[in-house]
Each structure stands twice: as C-alpha cells, then as structure tokens.
Enzyme design. Structure first.
Site, PDB file in Angstrom:
ATOM      1  N   LYS A  34       0.847  -1.203   0.000  1.00  0.00           N
ATOM      2  CA  LYS A  34       0.000   0.000   0.000  1.00  0.00           C
ATOM      3  C   LYS A  34       0.879   1.250   0.000  1.00  0.00           C
ATOM      4  O   LYS A  34       1.653   1.470   0.918  1.00  0.00           O
ATOM      5  CB  LYS A  34      -0.916   0.000   1.234  1.00  0.00           C
ATOM      6  CG  LYS A  34      -1.671   1.319   1.457  1.00  0.00           C
ATOM      7  CD  LYS A  34      -2.638   1.232   2.657  1.00  0.00           C
ATOM      8  CE  LYS A  34      -3.245   2.599   2.977  1.00  0.00           C
ATOM      9  NZ  LYS A  34      -4.138   2.576   4.150  1.00  0.00           N
TER      10      LYS A  34
ATOM     11  N   ARG B 261      -7.664  -0.269   0.784  1.00  0.00           N
ATOM     12  CA  ARG B 261      -8.202  -1.470   0.139  1.00  0.00           C
ATOM     13  C   ARG B 261      -8.602  -1.194  -1.319  1.00  0.00           C
ATOM     14  O   ARG B 261      -8.586  -2.089  -2.136  1.00  0.00           O
ATOM     15  CB  ARG B 261      -9.375  -2.017   0.965  1.00  0.00           C
ATOM     16  CG  ARG B 261     -10.570  -1.143   1.032  1.00  0.00           C
ATOM     17  CD  ARG B 261     -11.496  -1.509   2.190  1.00  0.00           C
ATOM     18  NE  ARG B 261     -10.969  -1.068   3.471  1.00  0.00           N
ATOM     19  CZ  ARG B 261     -11.563  -1.296   4.641  1.00  0.00           C
ATOM     20  NH1 ARG B 261     -12.685  -1.977   4.709  1.00  0.00           N
ATOM     21  NH2 ARG B 261     -11.024  -0.854   5.765  1.00  0.00           N
TER      22      ARG B 261
ATOM     23  N   ASP C  95      -2.538  10.073   4.021  1.00  0.00           N
ATOM     24  CA  ASP C  95      -3.952   9.739   4.162  1.00  0.00           C
ATOM     25  C   ASP C  95      -4.661  10.768   5.034  1.00  0.00           C
ATOM     26  O   ASP C  95      -4.574  10.731   6.259  1.00  0.00           O
ATOM     27  CB  ASP C  95      -4.079   8.333   4.768  1.00  0.00           C
ATOM     28  CG  ASP C  95      -5.521   7.861   4.839  1.00  0.00           C
ATOM     29  OD1 ASP C  95      -6.399   8.532   4.260  1.00  0.00           O
ATOM     30  OD2 ASP C  95      -5.764   6.799   5.468  1.00  0.00           O
TER      31      ASP C  95
ATOM     32  N   LYS D 251     -10.130  12.731   8.378  1.00  0.00           N
ATOM     33  CA  LYS D 251      -9.653  12.385   9.721  1.00  0.00           C
ATOM     34  C   LYS D 251      -9.552  13.676  10.525  1.00  0.00           C
ATOM     35  O   LYS D 251      -9.498  14.773   9.944  1.00  0.00           O
ATOM     36  CB  LYS D 251      -8.247  11.779   9.627  1.00  0.00           C
ATOM     37  CG  LYS D 251      -8.183  10.393   9.020  1.00  0.00           C
ATOM     38  CD  LYS D 251      -6.733   9.897   9.022  1.00  0.00           C
ATOM     39  CE  LYS D 251      -6.566   8.597   8.280  1.00  0.00           C
ATOM     40  NZ  LYS D 251      -7.185   7.418   8.909  1.00  0.00           N
TER      41      LYS D 251
ATOM     42  N   ASP E 256     -12.094   7.085   3.736  1.00  0.00           N
ATOM     43  CA  ASP E 256     -10.896   6.802   4.542  1.00  0.00           C
ATOM     44  C   ASP E 256     -10.499   5.318   4.444  1.00  0.00           C
ATOM     45  O   ASP E 256      -9.419   4.936   4.868  1.00  0.00           O
ATOM     46  CB  ASP E 256     -11.162   7.200   6.002  1.00  0.00           C
ATOM     47  CG  ASP E 256      -9.880   7.358   6.804  1.00  0.00           C
ATOM     48  OD1 ASP E 256      -8.785   7.332   6.200  1.00  0.00           O
ATOM     49  OD2 ASP E 256      -9.975   7.513   8.038  1.00  0.00           O
TER      50      ASP E 256
ATOM     51  N   ASP F 107       1.528   6.119   5.758  1.00  0.00           N
ATOM     52  CA  ASP F 107       0.551   5.223   5.148  1.00  0.00           C
ATOM     53  C   ASP F 107       1.068   4.532   3.880  1.00  0.00           C
ATOM     54  O   ASP F 107       0.333   3.811   3.206  1.00  0.00           O
ATOM     55  CB  ASP F 107      -0.756   5.989   4.870  1.00  0.00           C
ATOM     56  CG  ASP F 107      -1.978   5.112   5.059  1.00  0.00           C
ATOM     57  OD1 ASP F 107      -1.854   4.051   5.686  1.00  0.00           O
ATOM     58  OD2 ASP F 107      -3.052   5.494   4.550  1.00  0.00           O
TER      59      ASP F 107
ATOM     60  N   GLU G 147      -9.396   3.795   1.985  1.00  0.00           N
ATOM     61  CA  GLU G 147      -8.839   3.961   0.638  1.00  0.00           C
ATOM     62  C   GLU G 147      -7.775   2.918   0.307  1.00  0.00           C
ATOM     63  O   GLU G 147      -7.569   2.592  -0.857  1.00  0.00           O
ATOM     64  CB  GLU G 147      -8.239   5.375   0.476  1.00  0.00           C
ATOM     65  CG  GLU G 147      -6.806   5.577   1.016  1.00  0.00           C
ATOM     66  CD  GLU G 147      -6.659   5.332   2.509  1.00  0.00           C
ATOM     67  OE1 GLU G 147      -7.665   5.406   3.229  1.00  0.00           O
ATOM     68  OE2 GLU G 147      -5.533   5.044   2.973  1.00  0.00           O
TER      69      GLU G 147
HETATM   70  N1  BES Z   1      -4.361   4.520   6.969  1.00  0.00           N
HETATM   71  C1  BES Z   1      -5.458   4.144   7.774  1.00  0.00           C
HETATM   72  C2  BES Z   1      -5.112   3.087   8.821  1.00  0.00           C
HETATM   73  C3  BES Z   1      -4.076   3.449   9.859  1.00  0.00           C
HETATM   74  C4  BES Z   1      -4.479   3.737  11.145  1.00  0.00           C
HETATM   75  C5  BES Z   1      -2.735   3.404   9.569  1.00  0.00           C
HETATM   76  C6  BES Z   1      -3.527   4.024  12.103  1.00  0.00           C
HETATM   77  C7  BES Z   1      -1.788   3.683  10.532  1.00  0.00           C
HETATM   78  C8  BES Z   1      -2.184   3.988  11.794  1.00  0.00           C
HETATM   79  C9  BES Z   1      -6.569   3.579   6.889  1.00  0.00           C
HETATM   80  O1  BES Z   1      -6.635   4.041   5.592  1.00  0.00           O
HETATM   81  C10 BES Z   1      -7.872   3.945   7.525  1.00  0.00           C
HETATM   82  O2  BES Z   1      -8.125   5.099   7.681  1.00  0.00           O
HETATM   83  N2  BES Z   1      -8.659   2.932   7.868  1.00  0.00           N
HETATM   84  C11 BES Z   1      -9.925   3.129   8.478  1.00  0.00           C
HETATM   85  C12 BES Z   1     -10.922   2.236   7.780  1.00  0.00           C
HETATM   86  C13 BES Z   1     -12.356   2.507   8.163  1.00  0.00           C
HETATM   87  C14 BES Z   1     -12.778   3.855   7.667  1.00  0.00           C
HETATM   88  C15 BES Z   1     -13.228   1.432   7.565  1.00  0.00           C
HETATM   89  C16 BES Z   1      -9.794   2.739   9.937  1.00  0.00           C
HETATM   90  O3  BES Z   1      -9.154   1.749  10.251  1.00  0.00           O
HETATM   91  O4  BES Z   1     -10.338   3.470  10.773  1.00  0.00           O
HETATM   92 ZN    ZN Z   2      -4.790   4.672   4.793  1.00  0.00          ZN
HETATM   93 ZN    ZN Z   3      -7.702   5.861   5.390  1.00  0.00          ZN
END
Ligand code: BES
Ligand code: ZN
Ligand code: ZN
Length: 482
Positions: free
Chosen positions: A246, A333, A251, A258, A329, A270, A331
């Site tokens: 990834k 996947r 992000d 966020k 968010d 990220d 993104e």
């Molecule tokens: N980049 C984040 C995940 C992340 C969180 C990376 C903390 C490093 C540290 C990812 O893209 C994300 O925001 N995921 C969301 C998904 C949700 C919206 C379904 C999450 O895990 O909250």
């Molecule tokens: Zn992310």
């Molecule tokens: Zn995200």
C-alpha cells in the site's frame, strides 16, 4: 545514515572492543590481567551483563549472555544487547569499535550487527546541523573469524534495506508524492539490479484501475503504479512470489476526513507497506536470492480536493467488480484491490500484501507484531509465522471465517468498502479476498509501521517493519523449493 560495518583480521590492544561471551570461560581464555578477570568474574552476571572499562580513552566492553533453549528469543535478546552496546559506545563518544564474539556463533554475531546498526539509524535530511546531530559511533569492525563473508554481506544488505524503508516512511508528503515514491523505488531498485517499471496516470487509466484512480481524484499529484521484478537465471520457482504494498503517501481520510489533531499527524506513514516491499525487494536482489519475485506498488495520496471521490460513489475496479464507497478513509483497500487483481496475470505461487490498513488492527494487538490473515494453506502460514519468530517481526493471525464476508456485501454494488464498526481488520481482509484467485496472505502493519515510542533497536517513527520478515519468507521459500 547508519553505522558502517567492516571486517578485520586482528584487533589491536589499544582499540575499542566489545567482547561478547556466552560462558565466562571464554573471558578467562582472553588471559587479561588477573585483577581484571577477578573483577569481571565477581561482577559480570545475568543481571549485570555488560561491563565497560574506559582505559585511558580506550573502551573495553565485556558482555556475558546466557542462552536459553529458545533460539529465537536468544537472537532477539542479542539484538537488544546490540542496542545497549550502541548506546553505550555512542554516549562514550567512541567513533569506532571492534567486535569479538568469543563463542564464535555466527548467528549471534549476525544479531549483534543487526541490533547495533539498526540502533544507529538517523533521519537528519531536514536538519541544518546534521554534523552536530549525527551519532559519534559510526564504524563497527567485526573480527572476521566471528562471521563468514557471506553472512556478513547478507546482514549488511538487510540492515541497509531496512534503513531504506525507514527513510521512505520518514519522508514527508512535501517531498514524497506518489510519482516521487516511484522515482525512489526506481533509483535504489535499479542500483540493486532489479527491473523497475513505473506506470503513469495514462497507463493506469488504460489498465482501468478504477480503485487507484478514484482515491486519486481529490489529489493534485498524479497516481503511480510501480512494478519491480527480480528474475534470476537460477530461480527455483516457476510461478513468482508476488508482493503488493500500500503506497498511500498521505492519508487525510479524503472527504471522510480524519481529525487533523492526532488522527492525521503521522499519516505520511501510510505508505509503510510500499516501503516494506521496496526494502524487501532491495534485500532480495542484493543478496541474489534464487527466487522469482514481483512487487506491485500502487501509490497516491488521499485528499478531499475538488473532485474527490465521495461516500455513496460506485467505482468500477480493475477486476471489473463494482465497489460502493461508504467511507473514503477506507482507501487502502481500493488501491490494493486493483494491484491484487492485476497480480492475477502473473499466476502467483503466493502473493502477500503489506499495508497500514486499519486502526482496528492497532487496537487489537497494539504495536507488537503484525496482523495477518488469508487463504494460504496451513503449511505456508506456519512457515511464515516461524519466519516471524526468527526475525522478531511476529505474525498474529485473525479468524477469516466466511461469515465475515457478509459484512462487506453491498445493496447497490458487488461489494462495499467498509464492514461496519466490528472486526474492522478482518472485514478489510475480506474486501481484499474478493480480488484474489491465488494463494494469498494479507499483512496489516498499521500496528507497527510507525512507532510512537522506541522499542530498543526498533527506533521511533518509521520502523521499516516487514523488510526482515519478507526477506526471511522469500529465503525460506527459495530454500524449501530446492
Ligand atoms: N491509513 C489508515 C489506517 C491506519 C491507522 C494506519 C492508524 C496507521 C495507523 C486507513 O486508511 C484507515 O483510515 N482505515 C480506516 C478504515 C475505516 C474507515 C473502515 C480505519 O481503520 O479506521
Ligand atoms: Zn490509509
Ligand atoms: Zn484511510
């Protein structure tokens, strides 16, 4: 920037030196002056296992390490000792030091080199006073009888690769845009002997990578898709190992923004999956593993700009499937799905994706190890977990039962990009599973791609986690296939 390691034939009396013993007999055999031997005998023990003498500016450090039956734990303890030794020498302002591993155990010498070198890493690119800030300790001279030339070269290549990955993660978005990430991968990849192709936005459009293009819509920078390939003449596999990383260079969450305070501060990390894959490919090529490996790295930033993709959108993916976007968010996947679908053309023997994918994985296991799941067979999973223990980048497997798949079904499209508030790491995995038709594992490194606090030689900020694990997995696959 890290300690430079060299091999030496002899150690002069007036040189700084670490004497690493697994039994006091080995220290006795050094035939030091009697009072010194007695002092060490009385004071060096399992609790007080490092004793340092400053002999008119010459540093002599004696270490006693008592191995246990668990060799993996021993190796990690030795790496941690390496970290303690680095800190000691650096605070004593010793610029160089020899290493004499008295038990002549190559694995311990290897682990000491890892612990010392990885502890010496610094990211000073943006500091005006680099020279003042740089560590004093900068050269480790390893006595050549402690380690073979091959193992010495191997470990140096690996630690260098981890530092490359750490640099990439530590680079801010102001420098590391998606096209710049591709430039970096290309530049160190080519130097290591890899074939590197970078797809620009036009090519990505012609490949109909709808997921990557959707995430990129809010951005002013173009997306990129990097293909790195290591195909040695003596490869032992017919179908390649495919690694997917990834590469979200930043992000913000997109329109599902966020929180700027706290939530976004470290989101330059990220692309930790891309960094791990890039670093691992570098190590694989430099160490000339006899394995055909292909790396795929989709990259973009995720922003709420003018034409940003929006919750409710339905996106046609590279695979032809449609995705209902319910949270911009989620993104990672979206871009991984296109890369995993593109990977089908290689008919992988196995594919592994590495991604800072979910906050849910971090909440589940904290900053220890990596969450994994996938459809690979049990033997492969066990092999990977063993590798994780050997390099101490441990894998924790989550359940991946069919029923979780229900949680990403969409009313309007084939699948949706969120699975609700429960089991977030698993539903993210289930989303990805939709796009594979080959043996596959998913590694979620949102747990440990970025450290808020150092854990010994795993320094704070970009950790470079995944490089040593992926290298160990590739090496094991190569040696099992012989
Ligand atoms: N980049 C984040 C995940 C992340 C969180 C990376 C903390 C490093 C540290 C990812 O893209 C994300 O925001 N995921 C969301 C998904 C949700 C919206 C379904 C999450 O895990 O909250
Ligand atoms: Zn992310
Ligand atoms: Zn995200």
């Amino acid at each position: 920037m890290a300690v430079k390691n060299s091999r030496v034939k002899n150690i002069a009396a007036k040189e700084n030196c670490i004497y690493f013993a697994t039994d006091f007999k080995q220290i006795r055999a050094l035939e030091l002056e009697k009072a010194k031997t007695t002092y060490l005998k009385n004071n060096l023990n399992e609790k007080n296992n490092v004793i340092h003498f400053n002999e008119l500016g010459v540093h002599k450090v004696y270490v006693l390490f008592k191995p246990t039956a668990n060799e993996n734990k021993n190796l990690e303890k030795v790496r941690i000792l390496g970290h303690i030794l680095f800190k000691k020498l650096n605070t004593e302002k010793a610029a160089t030091c020899c290493l004499n591993e008295l038990s002549l155990n190559e694995n311990y010498t290897y682990a000491l080199i890892e612990g010392i070198t990885l502890s010496s890493y610094q990211f000073l690119k943006y500091k005006a006073n680099k020279k003042e800030k740089a560590n004093v300790f900068c050269n480790l001279k390893v006595l050549d009888k402690c380690i073979s030339t091959k193992a010495f070269t191997t470990v140096n290549n690996i630690v260098e690769s981890v530092c490359i990955a750490r640099d990439l993660v530590n680079e801010p978005l102001s420098y590391l845009t998606a096209p710049q990430l591709s430039n970096e991968l290309k530049s160190f990849g080519k130097k290591a002997g890899l074939k590197v192709d970078v797809f620009n936005k036009k090519k990505i459009e012609s490949l109909k990578m709808g997921g990557l293009l959707a995430v990129n819509k809010g951005s002013v920078d173009a997306p990129s898709f990097t293909v790195m390939e290591w195909k040695p003449a003596k490869k032992v596999n017919k179908q390649p190992l495919v690694l997917v990383g990834k590469g979200v260079v930043y992000d913000t969450g997109g329109l599902s923004l966020k929180a700027t305070a706290g939530g976004m501060d470290h989101m330059k990390c990220d692309m930790g999956g891309a960094a791990a894959i890039g670093g691992a490919m570098h190590a694989i090529a430099k160490n000339k593993l006899p394995l055909h490996v292909v790396a795929l790295i989709p990259a973009t930033d995720n922003r709420p700009g003018g034409n940003a993709y929006a919750p409710g959108d339905v996106i046609k993916m590279h695979s032809g499937s449609t995705v209902e976007v319910l949270n911009t968010d989620a993104e990672g996947r979206m871009i991984l799905a296109d890369a995993l679908s593109y990977a089908k053309k290689y008919k992988p023997m196995l594919a592994i994706d590495v991604a800072t994918l979910t906050g849910s994985s971090l909440r589940a296991i904290g900053q220890q190890g990596i969450i994994c799941m996938g459809n690979a067979d049990e033997t492969t999973k066990a092999m990977m977990k063993d590798c994780g223990h050997r390099v101490h980048e441990r894998l924790a497997e989550l359940p991946f039962w069919e029923e979780y798949g229900e949680m990403v079904k969409s009313e309007i499209a084939d699948i949706k990009n969120t699975g609700g508030s429960f089991a977030g790491a698993i539903t993210a995995g289930k989303f990805l599973e939709h796009f594979v038709d080959y043996p596959w594992m998913h590694f979620d490194i949102a747990t440990s791609g970025w450290y808020y606090k150092a854990q010994s030689y795993r320094l704070k900020n970009g950790t470079g986690i995944g490089v040593r694990l992926l290298y160990e997995i590739a090496k094991t696959i190569a040696s099992n296939a012989k």
